[in-house]
Design an enzyme around this catalytic site. Structure first.
Site, PDB file in Angstrom:
ATOM      1  N   PHE A 162       0.873  -1.183   0.000  1.00 41.45           N
ATOM      2  CA  PHE A 162       0.000   0.000   0.000  1.00 41.45           C
ATOM      3  C   PHE A 162       0.911   1.236   0.000  1.00 41.45           C
ATOM      4  CE2 PHE A 162      -2.008  -3.413   2.478  1.00 41.45           C
ATOM      5  CZ  PHE A 162      -3.168  -3.632   1.755  1.00 41.45           C
ATOM      6  N   CYS A 214      -5.539   2.621  10.223  1.00 42.04           N
ATOM      7  CA  CYS A 214      -5.961   4.020  10.350  1.00 42.04           C
ATOM      8  C   CYS A 214      -7.465   4.106  10.593  1.00 42.04           C
ATOM      9  CB  CYS A 214      -5.559   4.822   9.113  1.00 42.04           C
ATOM     10  SG  CYS A 214      -6.328   4.261   7.601  1.00 42.04           S
TER      11      CYS A 214
HETATM   12  N1  SAH Z   1       1.864   4.418   3.071  1.00 46.97           N
HETATM   13  C1  SAH Z   1       1.380   5.506   2.250  1.00 46.97           C
HETATM   14  C2  SAH Z   1      -0.118   5.702   2.345  1.00 46.97           C
HETATM   15  C3  SAH Z   1      -0.955   4.507   1.967  1.00 46.97           C
HETATM   16  S1  SAH Z   1      -2.607   4.915   1.626  1.00 46.97           S
HETATM   17  C4  SAH Z   1       2.126   6.772   2.613  1.00 46.97           C
HETATM   18  O1  SAH Z   1       2.660   6.868   3.732  1.00 46.97           O
HETATM   19  O2  SAH Z   1       2.168   7.684   1.802  1.00 46.97           O
HETATM   20  C5  SAH Z   1      -3.260   3.424   1.073  1.00 46.97           C
HETATM   21  C6  SAH Z   1      -2.862   3.015  -0.323  1.00 46.97           C
HETATM   22  O3  SAH Z   1      -3.370   1.692  -0.559  1.00 46.97           O
HETATM   23  C7  SAH Z   1      -3.401   3.852  -1.474  1.00 46.97           C
HETATM   24  O4  SAH Z   1      -2.326   4.315  -2.229  1.00 46.97           O
HETATM   25  C8  SAH Z   1      -4.281   2.904  -2.315  1.00 46.97           C
HETATM   26  O5  SAH Z   1      -4.111   3.121  -3.712  1.00 46.97           O
HETATM   27  C9  SAH Z   1      -3.728   1.565  -1.927  1.00 46.97           C
HETATM   28  N2  SAH Z   1      -4.615   0.389  -2.010  1.00 46.97           N
HETATM   29  C10 SAH Z   1      -5.866   0.258  -1.529  1.00 46.97           C
HETATM   30  N3  SAH Z   1      -6.296  -1.020  -1.650  1.00 46.97           N
HETATM   31  C11 SAH Z   1      -5.275  -1.729  -2.208  1.00 46.97           C
HETATM   32  C12 SAH Z   1      -5.077  -3.089  -2.561  1.00 46.97           C
HETATM   33  N4  SAH Z   1      -6.030  -4.004  -2.327  1.00 46.97           N
HETATM   34  N5  SAH Z   1      -3.898  -3.450  -3.093  1.00 46.97           N
HETATM   35  C13 SAH Z   1      -2.929  -2.534  -3.317  1.00 46.97           C
HETATM   36  N6  SAH Z   1      -3.053  -1.240  -2.982  1.00 46.97           N
HETATM   37  C14 SAH Z   1      -4.205  -0.831  -2.441  1.00 46.97           C
END
Ligand code: SAH
Length: 397
Positions: free
Chosen positions: A229, A341
């Site tokens: 993510f 979160c």
């Molecule tokens: N760690 C990052 C924030 C993550 S936000 C930072 O500190 O900047 C969550 C992210 O998960 C988003 O970018 C979204 O596109 C992604 N996401 C959501 N569901 C997902 C999935 N099933 N597989 C991969 N990515 C996913």
């Protein structure tokens, strides 16, 4: 304004006397007058004593949110200016409000501004308005933000589904000053990151992970890191700057990964040091397991899996599934950094879920650190709901 009065049921004033800012529909005895959606109303106890001024929201379970507990205050531009100055003073105390830096300047209830978040990216502010009360005053708030900060522009990113609960449409656009540039660049802990305020998630950047990115940097030396993510790859940039051997970023969003690519270049990191993989984290973790891959650190920072009480069980399973899959990719000495979160997930429950995941994966681990949101996302003592980000750094024995 202030002509309408909401009377609480007998005995329901306790939370307000403890300065908690929410009034749920079940606590309301009656409303006198005909307040419009978002209008400022006076909140009285059952026997007519003044408790607060709040924003009225007739269609929401959260029937009113408190602006002020002071009877002498008038909710308007000067009131917002004072609130913003107080918030600025706190960020200055933190050392979070300098030059090219970025910080959350207004964290809604936590800064006495229910329904308003404002993130500062250098000379520009990006706001999200999520309540009817804040919507009514958003131009005053934007004007006060310009005055208090000297910023060049205030841009609104209220493309929030939560606005529906308050009877509001999603909206984006300029509120005051100039439009921010297509690409903004910020410096965080000495590293440069691009922020796309127009298309990025939320206001463009996850400021709440600032201190946790520093922790990852400290623990990464020599490790092969799987950053799940990853969004714009910030945890991975920090890991490489901390001496990680390699970083694999996984995210389902192509635009986020394109920005990640830029962030690695901005920080002078060679292409051989990282991979950006577009895909589903659940599937990717299984794929790694099947192909016998191991990592020395796995970061799990998923989106909110729980946004209502009904979603609690399903969300807990999802948090457990990814932690279990991640633990299986770690050998002795490996580190899991996992987050939730979801405000509805208590830290104790998240710890239990992480423990269950380790057990099912056949791993024993020690909690190295407990993580939370950066302090520019403050938690008032009177408003524990302000705490939403929980994380653990666990080291496999
Ligand atoms: N760690 C990052 C924030 C993550 S936000 C930072 O500190 O900047 C969550 C992210 O998960 C988003 O970018 C979204 O596109 C992604 N996401 C959501 N569901 C997902 C999935 N099933 N597989 C991969 N990515 C996913």
């Amino acid at each position: 304004m202030k002509d309408s009065v909401l009377f609480l049921k007998k005995g329901r004033e306790k939370s307000l006397l403890r300065r908690h800012p929410w009034i749920f529909s079940g606590a309301v005895d009656r409303v006198e007058g005909q307040p419009r959606c978002g209008e400022t109303i006076r909140v009285n106890s059952h026997d007519g004593k003044f408790l607060a001024y709040g924003a009225y929201s007739p269609d929401s379970q959260l029937r009113a949110r408190v602006w002020s507990f002071e009877q002498s205050e008038t909710v308007g531009r000067d009131f917002f200016l004072n609130r913003i100055r107080r918030a600025l003073n706190y960020r200055e105390f933190l050392g979070y409000n300098a030059g090219d830096g970025a910080c959350r300047l207004l964290a809604a209830e936590a800064d006495g501004m229910p329904g308003v978040t404002a993130d500062r990216y250098g000379d520009f502010l990006v706001v999200q308005i999520s309540s009817a009360g804040a919507e009514l005053f958003k131009n005053e708030i934007a004007g006060a933000l310009m005055e208090a900060t000297g910023c060049r522009g205030v841009y609104e990113r209220s493309d929030l589904s939560a606005r529906k609960k308050e009877g509001l449409e999603e909206t984006v656009g300029l509120l005051a000053g100039e439009m921010p540039p297509e690409s903004l660049f910020i410096i965080e802990n000495g590293l440069r990151f691009k922020v796309d305020v127009y298309h990025g998630h939320k206001t463009g950047f996850y400021l709440d992970q600032k201190e946790n990115r520093r922790v990852v940097r400290e623990l990464s030396a020599g490790r092969r890191v799987l950053n799940c993510f990853s969004y714009t790859g910030t945890f991975g940039v920090c890991a490489l700057k901390g001496g990680a051997a390699h970083v694999t970023n996984v995210d389902s969003s192509r635009p986020a990964l394109e920005t990640a690519e830029e962030n690695y270049k901005l920080n002078g990191l060679p292409e051989s040091a990282y991979d950006n993989i577009e895909g589903d984290v659940f599937e990717y973790l299984r794929h790694c397991r099947e192909s016998g891959e191991f990592f020395d650190m796995v970061i799990l920072d998923p989106p909110k899996f729980i946004d209502s009480k009904n979603a609690l069980m399903r969300g807990c399973r999802a948090y457990k599934d990814i932690a279990l899959l991640a633990f299986r990719l770690l050998k002795s000495g490996g580190i899991l950094v996992n987050f939730s979160c979801s405000g509805l997930m208590e830290r104790a429950l998240f710890q239990k879920i992480t423990a269950d995941a380790a057990l099912d994966a056949g791993r024993e681990a020690l909690i190295v650190r407990e993580l939370t949101q950066a302090p520019d996302h403050p938690v008032p003592l009177s408003f524990p709901e302000g705490l939403y980000l929980k994380g653990f750094v666990s080291r496999v024995l």
